[in-house]
Design a protein around this motif. Structure first.
Motif, PDB file in Angstrom:
ATOM      1  N   ASN A 333       0.822  -1.212   0.000  1.00 51.88           N
ATOM      2  CA  ASN A 333       0.000   0.000   0.000  1.00 51.88           C
ATOM      3  C   ASN A 333       0.856   1.261   0.000  1.00 51.88           C
ATOM      4  O   ASN A 333       0.636   2.180  -0.790  1.00 51.88           O
ATOM      5  CB  ASN A 333      -0.922   0.017   1.228  1.00 51.88           C
ATOM      6  N   SER A 337       1.321   4.020  -2.881  1.00 52.68           N
ATOM      7  CA  SER A 337       0.912   5.377  -2.513  1.00 52.68           C
ATOM      8  C   SER A 337       2.012   6.386  -2.834  1.00 52.68           C
ATOM      9  O   SER A 337       1.744   7.472  -3.378  1.00 52.68           O
ATOM     10  CB  SER A 337       0.558   5.435  -1.016  1.00 52.68           C
ATOM     11  N   THR A 357      -4.484   5.791  -9.724  1.00 52.88           N
ATOM     12  CA  THR A 357      -5.858   5.845  -9.227  1.00 52.88           C
ATOM     13  C   THR A 357      -6.801   5.089 -10.153  1.00 52.88           C
ATOM     14  O   THR A 357      -7.627   4.290  -9.704  1.00 52.88           O
ATOM     15  CB  THR A 357      -6.306   7.316  -9.103  1.00 52.88           C
ATOM     16  N   VAL A 362      -3.650   1.337  -5.662  1.00 52.49           N
ATOM     17  CA  VAL A 362      -3.609   1.613  -4.229  1.00 52.49           C
ATOM     18  C   VAL A 362      -4.920   1.179  -3.584  1.00 52.49           C
ATOM     19  O   VAL A 362      -5.964   1.759  -3.871  1.00 52.49           O
ATOM     20  CB  VAL A 362      -3.364   3.116  -3.945  1.00 52.49           C
ATOM     21  N   GLN A 365      -8.268   3.534  -1.614  1.00 52.24           N
ATOM     22  CA  GLN A 365      -7.871   4.865  -2.064  1.00 52.24           C
ATOM     23  C   GLN A 365      -8.944   5.916  -1.825  1.00 52.24           C
ATOM     24  O   GLN A 365      -8.652   7.111  -1.842  1.00 52.24           O
ATOM     25  CB  GLN A 365      -7.508   4.838  -3.550  1.00 52.24           C
ATOM     26  N   PHE A 369      -6.456   6.089   2.127  1.00 48.78           N
ATOM     27  CA  PHE A 369      -5.407   6.598   1.241  1.00 48.78           C
ATOM     28  C   PHE A 369      -5.938   7.650   0.273  1.00 48.78           C
ATOM     29  O   PHE A 369      -5.431   7.791  -0.841  1.00 48.78           O
ATOM     30  CB  PHE A 369      -4.750   5.440   0.478  1.00 48.78           C
ATOM     31  N   CYS A 372      -3.382  10.202  -1.334  1.00 50.01           N
ATOM     32  CA  CYS A 372      -2.529   9.897  -2.490  1.00 50.01           C
ATOM     33  C   CYS A 372      -3.269  10.195  -3.797  1.00 50.01           C
ATOM     34  O   CYS A 372      -2.634  10.468  -4.825  1.00 50.01           O
ATOM     35  CB  CYS A 372      -2.025   8.458  -2.447  1.00 50.01           C
ATOM     36  N   THR A 431       0.434   7.758   4.270  1.00 45.67           N
ATOM     37  CA  THR A 431       0.491   7.709   2.809  1.00 45.67           C
ATOM     38  C   THR A 431       1.881   8.034   2.272  1.00 45.67           C
ATOM     39  O   THR A 431       2.231   7.635   1.158  1.00 45.67           O
ATOM     40  CB  THR A 431      -0.523   8.687   2.192  1.00 45.67           C
TER      41      THR A 431
END
Length: 473
Positions: A333, A337, A357, A362, A365, A369, A372, A431
């Motif tokens: 992770n 990130s 993304t 990730v 997210q 997270f 990120c 992150t």
């Protein structure tokens, strides 16, 4: 009649009594968070940002209901009621925290959720509100001093829900309670307590990454500094210590290890003899307690690390401290990130244009997270904007708290600021690979109804308390 006329003429309109800087930061964060939640799931091709079938649509509903809760708190609930209901709310929250251990549901390894049909509810989120109100209610009483019985009762109010949350395997939420130490410091807690907590963390890290011998030397150095500071003899050690350190730089490499070991040995013997010689003084007792507590931490660190912490917790700490490199396991992770944030550059790749993304590299997210996503799509500028918003929000809370005439409002405001800071510090640090991955949301931005409701309620209770004091000046 004269008094009534003066009173009414001195009363400010409700809207002008609100701190619009706080409200503006709140609205900006929830809106920007909502956009980034949509960006984090855009690859799933939702029909609309408002679609109930996707997380952005559900978050929109949570945002609307949060605004409704904010309105109720501001205009329907009397601000004075919070001090009255604080003990009742605290007791109910402790009951819920205990009950969820036995009848709650497991979600992602955390046994801290109540399942209410399609909705999940986490008591740990409201525990921060209840604990903050209880602390403010208890500490605002006349004659309160942070010592003796009052001090230990204050510590108990914080530790009780914190330890129950740890039992729920919700370590991240428990760590947020450390933020209350900022309020305690403002209300008179000695800065040495904060230093001792920092020393305990340092000794734990040094013991598991190096050796107990190194940790013991560091402990002895800190104890000697404390001892010298209390005895007003620190200047003599500065005069002696600096030449010794400079001299060690010129020792030949072949003899350096032996010389350093000899110096450390002499220093250790001297420190022990000095502590024993001066133990009868009041401040020497404090020194001795720090020394004993530090040695207990050093010799229990391995046991805590190997026997108390779970496997995944040990793994995350090992990756964080560089003890191992596991980019396909527990370090996956954080590794992804950092790639996402680093690839964003200064201005980012653009809204819904992030490749990390879009392809879901990730996990989590849109929750833990979410930062990120900001880094990849909005770049350094977007990250700076978010951090500045949080900084302004926390700063305004502290300023309003300091200007408060009521100690209840001031104490509660510092509790709120401490909780927000800890969430921001842990989440952003997580992150960036500077903190272990412990699963903690970014306030107002991460996806989740429990989170945004709890933070909204907590924030607008303070806004209501502050508005109540602003009405007449």
């Amino acid at each position: 009649m004269y008094l009534q006329g003066s009173y009414s003429s001195g009363r400010r309109p409700t809207t002008k009594s609100l701190d619009w800087w706080i409200i503006g930061c709140y609205l900006a964060l929830i809106f920007f968070g909502w956009m980034n939640i949509y960006a984090s799931i855009a690859s799933e091709e939702p029909s609309s940002i408002f679609a109930w079938s996707c997380r952005s649509g559900k978050q929109f509903v949570w945002i609307l209901t949060s605004l409704g809760l904010a309105g109720i708190i501001l205009f329907l609930i009397p601000p004075k009621a919070y001090e009255t209901i604080a003990p009742i709310l605290y007791a109910i929250t402790v009951f819920l925290l205990i009950a969820v251990i036995f009848v709650g549901s497991d979600i992602k390894g955390s046994h801290s959720w109540f399942k209410l049909g399609p909705v999940s509810f986490q008591p740990a989120e409201i525990s921060k509100i209840a604990t903050s109100l209880m602390l403010a209610s208890f500490m605002c009483r006349g004659g309160y001093r942070m010592k003796g019985r009052n001090f230990w009762l204050t510590v108990a109010i914080i530790l009780l829900p914190m330890l129950i949350i740890v039992a729920e395997k919700e370590t991240g939420s428990a760590l947020v309670y450390i933020g209350f130490i900022f309020m305690l410091y403002r209300e008179g807690l000695s800065g040495w307590f904060i230093g001792i907590i920092g020393l305990a963390i340092l000794l734990f890290i040094l013991t598991i990454t190096t050796s107990p011998f190194v940790s013991t030397l560091i402990l002895l150095g800190c104890v000697t500094f404390f001892d010298m500071y209390q005895g007003d003899e620190l200047k003599w050690w500065i005069y002696i210590g600096i030449p010794v350190l400079v001299g060690l730089c010129f020792v030949p490499a072949a003899y350096k290890t032996a010389v350093i070991t000899a110096v450390c040995g002499i220093y250790a013997v001297w420190s022990g003899w000095r502590a024993f010689r001066n133990f009868h003084h009041k401040f020497r007792w404090a020194t001795l307690m720090v020394l004993i507590g530090g040695m207990i931490m050093i010799f229990s660190a391995d046991f805590i690390f190997e026997k108390v912490l779970k496997d995944y917790q040990r793994g995350r700490i090992e990756v964080l401290l560089g003890m191992k490199d596991d980019i396909v396991g527990v370090g996956y992770n954080v590794h992804q990130s950092k790639i996402a944030i680093g690839s964003g550059g200064f201005f980012g790749k653009g809204f819904c244009q992030g490749t990390q993304t879009a392809y879901g590299f990730v996990p989590e997210q849109s929750t833990d997270f979410i930062f990120c996503t900001v880094g990849e799509e909005w770049g350094f500028a977007g990250c700076l904007f978010v951090i500045l918003l949080y900084g302004l929000l926390i700063w305004r809370i502290i300023i309003d708290s300091e200007h408060s005439r009521e100690s209840f409002t001031r104490i509660y405001g510092y509790c709120l600021a401490g909780c927000l800071f800890m969430h921001l510090f842990i989440n952003v640090g997580m992150t960036l690979g500077l903190m272990p991955v412990i699963g903690i949301p970014l306030p107002f931005m991460s996806y989740g109804g429990s989170s945004i409701w709890a933070f909204t309620i907590m924030l607008f209770i303070f806004v209501a308390l502050d508005r109540n004091e602003r009405k007449y000046f």
